[in-house]
Design a protein around this motif. Structure first.
Motif, mmCIF file in Angstrom:
data_model
loop_
_atom_site.group_PDB
_atom_site.id
_atom_site.type_symbol
_atom_site.label_atom_id
_atom_site.label_comp_id
_atom_site.label_asym_id
_atom_site.label_seq_id
_atom_site.Cartn_x
_atom_site.Cartn_y
_atom_site.Cartn_z
ATOM 1 N N SER A 253 1.391 -10.215 -6.488
ATOM 2 C CA SER A 253 -0.064 -9.938 -6.509
ATOM 3 C C SER A 253 -0.449 -8.516 -6.092
ATOM 4 C CB SER A 253 -0.816 -10.951 -5.631
ATOM 5 O OG SER A 253 -0.562 -12.269 -6.061
ATOM 6 N N PHE A 254 0.408 -7.549 -6.396
ATOM 7 C CA PHE A 254 -0.012 -6.156 -6.206
ATOM 8 C C PHE A 254 0.651 -5.263 -7.250
ATOM 9 C CE2 PHE A 254 3.910 -6.130 -3.758
ATOM 10 C CZ PHE A 254 4.408 -4.847 -3.884
ATOM 11 N N GLN A 255 0.008 -4.153 -7.538
ATOM 12 C CA GLN A 255 0.492 -3.185 -8.499
ATOM 13 C C GLN A 255 1.046 -1.975 -7.736
ATOM 14 O OE1 GLN A 255 0.545 -3.248 -11.929
ATOM 15 N NE2 GLN A 255 1.435 -1.192 -12.035
ATOM 16 N N PRO A 256 2.331 -1.658 -7.907
ATOM 17 C CA PRO A 256 2.875 -0.510 -7.174
ATOM 18 C C PRO A 256 2.231 0.788 -7.635
ATOM 19 C CG PRO A 256 4.420 -1.230 -8.856
ATOM 20 C CD PRO A 256 3.324 -2.260 -8.813
ATOM 21 N N VAL A 257 1.912 1.642 -6.688
ATOM 22 C CA VAL A 257 1.322 2.942 -7.000
ATOM 23 C C VAL A 257 2.459 3.952 -7.138
ATOM 24 C CG1 VAL A 257 -0.255 4.743 -6.248
ATOM 25 C CG2 VAL A 257 -0.762 2.346 -5.727
ATOM 26 N N ALA A 258 2.774 4.334 -8.366
ATOM 27 C CA ALA A 258 3.862 5.281 -8.612
ATOM 28 C C ALA A 258 3.318 6.702 -8.558
ATOM 29 C CB ALA A 258 4.513 4.999 -9.959
ATOM 30 N N LEU A 259 3.601 7.391 -7.476
ATOM 31 C CA LEU A 259 3.136 8.769 -7.334
ATOM 32 C C LEU A 259 4.032 9.747 -8.078
ATOM 33 C CD1 LEU A 259 1.987 9.006 -3.597
ATOM 34 C CD2 LEU A 259 0.664 8.439 -5.638
ATOM 35 N N THR B 177 0.807 -1.222 0.000
ATOM 36 C CA THR B 177 0.000 0.000 0.000
ATOM 37 C C THR B 177 0.842 1.276 0.000
ATOM 38 O OG1 THR B 177 -0.129 -0.013 2.423
ATOM 39 C CG2 THR B 177 -1.871 -1.162 1.209
ATOM 40 N N LEU B 178 2.163 1.148 -0.047
ATOM 41 C CA LEU B 178 3.030 2.320 0.025
ATOM 42 C C LEU B 178 3.191 2.987 -1.346
ATOM 43 C CD1 LEU B 178 5.884 1.004 2.354
ATOM 44 C CD2 LEU B 178 3.834 2.299 2.969
ATOM 45 N N PRO B 179 3.306 4.298 -1.369
ATOM 46 C CA PRO B 179 3.566 4.987 -2.648
ATOM 47 C C PRO B 179 5.002 4.729 -3.094
ATOM 48 C CG PRO B 179 3.625 6.542 -0.831
ATOM 49 C CD PRO B 179 3.171 5.238 -0.244
ATOM 50 N N PHE B 180 5.180 4.629 -4.416
ATOM 51 C CA PHE B 180 6.506 4.369 -4.992
ATOM 52 C C PHE B 180 7.005 5.580 -5.771
ATOM 53 C CE2 PHE B 180 5.847 0.076 -3.825
ATOM 54 C CZ PHE B 180 7.021 -0.640 -4.041
ATOM 55 N N VAL B 181 8.312 5.752 -5.747
ATOM 56 C CA VAL B 181 8.992 6.698 -6.634
ATOM 57 C C VAL B 181 9.767 5.846 -7.636
ATOM 58 C CG1 VAL B 181 10.626 8.586 -6.842
ATOM 59 C CG2 VAL B 181 9.231 8.370 -4.774
ATOM 60 N N LEU B 182 9.469 6.006 -8.926
ATOM 61 C CA LEU B 182 10.086 5.161 -9.950
ATOM 62 C C LEU B 182 10.723 6.002 -11.041
ATOM 63 C CD1 LEU B 182 7.263 2.477 -10.442
ATOM 64 C CD2 LEU B 182 9.369 2.224 -9.102
ATOM 65 N N LEU B 183 11.593 5.373 -11.801
ATOM 66 C CA LEU B 183 12.110 5.995 -13.011
ATOM 67 C C LEU B 183 11.012 6.018 -14.063
ATOM 68 C CD1 LEU B 183 15.648 4.355 -13.275
ATOM 69 C CD2 LEU B 183 15.143 6.735 -12.710
ATOM 70 N N GLY B 184 11.198 6.823 -15.090
ATOM 71 C CA GLY B 184 10.222 6.892 -16.173
ATOM 72 C C GLY B 184 10.048 5.553 -16.861
ATOM 73 N N GLU B 185 8.961 5.426 -17.601
ATOM 74 C CA GLU B 185 8.613 4.140 -18.216
ATOM 75 C C GLU B 185 9.634 3.674 -19.254
ATOM 76 O OE1 GLU B 185 4.679 4.539 -19.689
ATOM 77 O OE2 GLU B 185 3.754 4.611 -17.701
ATOM 78 N N ALA B 186 10.456 4.580 -19.769
ATOM 79 C CA ALA B 186 11.469 4.187 -20.749
ATOM 80 C C ALA B 186 12.610 3.395 -20.124
ATOM 81 C CB ALA B 186 12.020 5.423 -21.463
ATOM 82 N N HIS B 187 12.724 3.435 -18.808
ATOM 83 C CA HIS B 187 13.821 2.760 -18.121
ATOM 84 C C HIS B 187 13.405 1.348 -17.709
ATOM 85 C CE1 HIS B 187 16.393 6.357 -17.694
ATOM 86 N NE2 HIS B 187 15.235 6.992 -17.680
ATOM 87 N N CYS B 188 14.250 0.380 -18.034
ATOM 88 C CA CYS B 188 13.913 -1.019 -17.776
ATOM 89 C C CYS B 188 13.876 -1.353 -16.290
ATOM 90 C CB CYS B 188 14.885 -1.948 -18.503
ATOM 91 S SG CYS B 188 16.620 -1.699 -18.048
ATOM 92 N N LEU B 189 14.538 -0.550 -15.453
ATOM 93 C CA LEU B 189 14.499 -0.807 -14.019
ATOM 94 C C LEU B 189 13.063 -0.733 -13.501
ATOM 95 C CD1 LEU B 189 15.889 -1.320 -11.307
ATOM 96 C CD2 LEU B 189 16.222 1.154 -11.100
#
Length: 272
Positions: free
Chosen positions: A191-197, A167-179
């Motif tokens: 079984s969960f989808q990270p919420v990228a804020l 349930t925690l918010p995520f900080v991610l790289l842009g979608e172009a980055h494979c990470l």
């Protein structure tokens, strides 16, 4: 602009293009009021010309292949380049002081295309690689570590499981980055989808935003080793751990110099 780049006058370029169009019997350029674009015939001719130049380039490299001198063009994705390349390039320079290495940092998609077109000689990336006809060699498997603010409640837990971060918010790289793909794939497998804020283009920015309390993230272990900040806490997840596979890729249809093979040997022995 085009005339200056090839050291010719604009009238000379226009005459050369006109002769080419006369030889091929078709227009090569679509001349609009504001821009000039290639016709289908022009696109085909450009592709064939690039192939011819690549063959000539390979022939020159093969003729001058002494295994000690020359140039290698290396590509690396941004989540690898700052952490792996310094030690790798230092080792290579020590063994081959007369050789030159050029470095290009870009996304997996762009580097794969540049390999296909012969614009770089080798790239260090992470799976998956979608571009066809590239040689792919696995180098090592790397763990992705959970990173959170140092004062985060989870930092005190003895074990952190995937269920703790659902349930925690995520900080991610842009979608172009494979990470980001690796992080999302792992979360979905649990079984969960990270919420990228928030999304950003730099891994260092991800780390800073995490430290400021914007969310949590997953960071390659090699990046953790260089992080001296006390404002972030890194933890290995319990159970099945998120990982990524680091690979070396090259175009097997291009000439493989002795110097390039030596570079690959040093790369195989270099770990972050």
């Amino acid at each position: 602009m085009a005339a200056e780049s090839v050291g010719m006058s604009q009238p000379a370029i226009s005459r050369s293009i006109a002769r080419l169009e006369e030889d091929f019997g078709q227009p090569l350029l679509e001349r609009g009021t504001r821009q000039v674009t290639l016709t289908d015939a022009g696109i085909l001719l450009r592709s064939r010309a690039q192939q011819v130049l690549s063959i000539l380039e390979d022939a020159k490299a093969e003729i001058n292949d002494d295994g000690e001198t020359g140039r290698i063009r290396v590509g690396a994705i941004p989540t690898i380049a700052p952490y792996l390349l310094p030690s790798l390039l230092k080792k290579f320079a020590t063994r081959f002081p007369a050789a030159h290495v050029g470095v290009e940092e870009d996304t997996t998609e762009h580097l794969s295309k540049r390999l296909t077109h012969g614009e770089i000689d080798i790239a260090i990336m992470a799976l998956p690689i979608s571009e066809k006809y590239l040689q792919v060699e696995t180098l090592f498997e790397e763990e992705l570590l959970l990173v959170m603010p140092a004062d985060h409640a989870l930092a005190e837990k003895k074990q952190i499981r995937a269920s703790d971060i659902e349930t925690l918010p995520f900080v991610l790289l842009g979608e172009a980055h494979c990470l980001s793909d690796s992080v999302v794939t792992f979360c979905r497998s649990r079984s969960f989808q990270p919420v990228a804020l928030e999304r950003t283009s730099q891994l260092a920015t991800v780390q800073e935003l995490v430290a400021l309390g914007h969310g949590v993230s997953m960071i390659p272990a090699m990046a953790r080793k260089l992080d001296k900040s006390k404002s972030r806490s890194y933890r290995s997840l319990a159970g099945t751990k998120p990982t990524r596979t680091i690979v070396a890729c090259w175009n097997p249809y291009r000439f493989q110099s002795k110097l390039l093979e030596s570079f690959r040997e040093i790369l195989r022995s270099t770990t972050p």
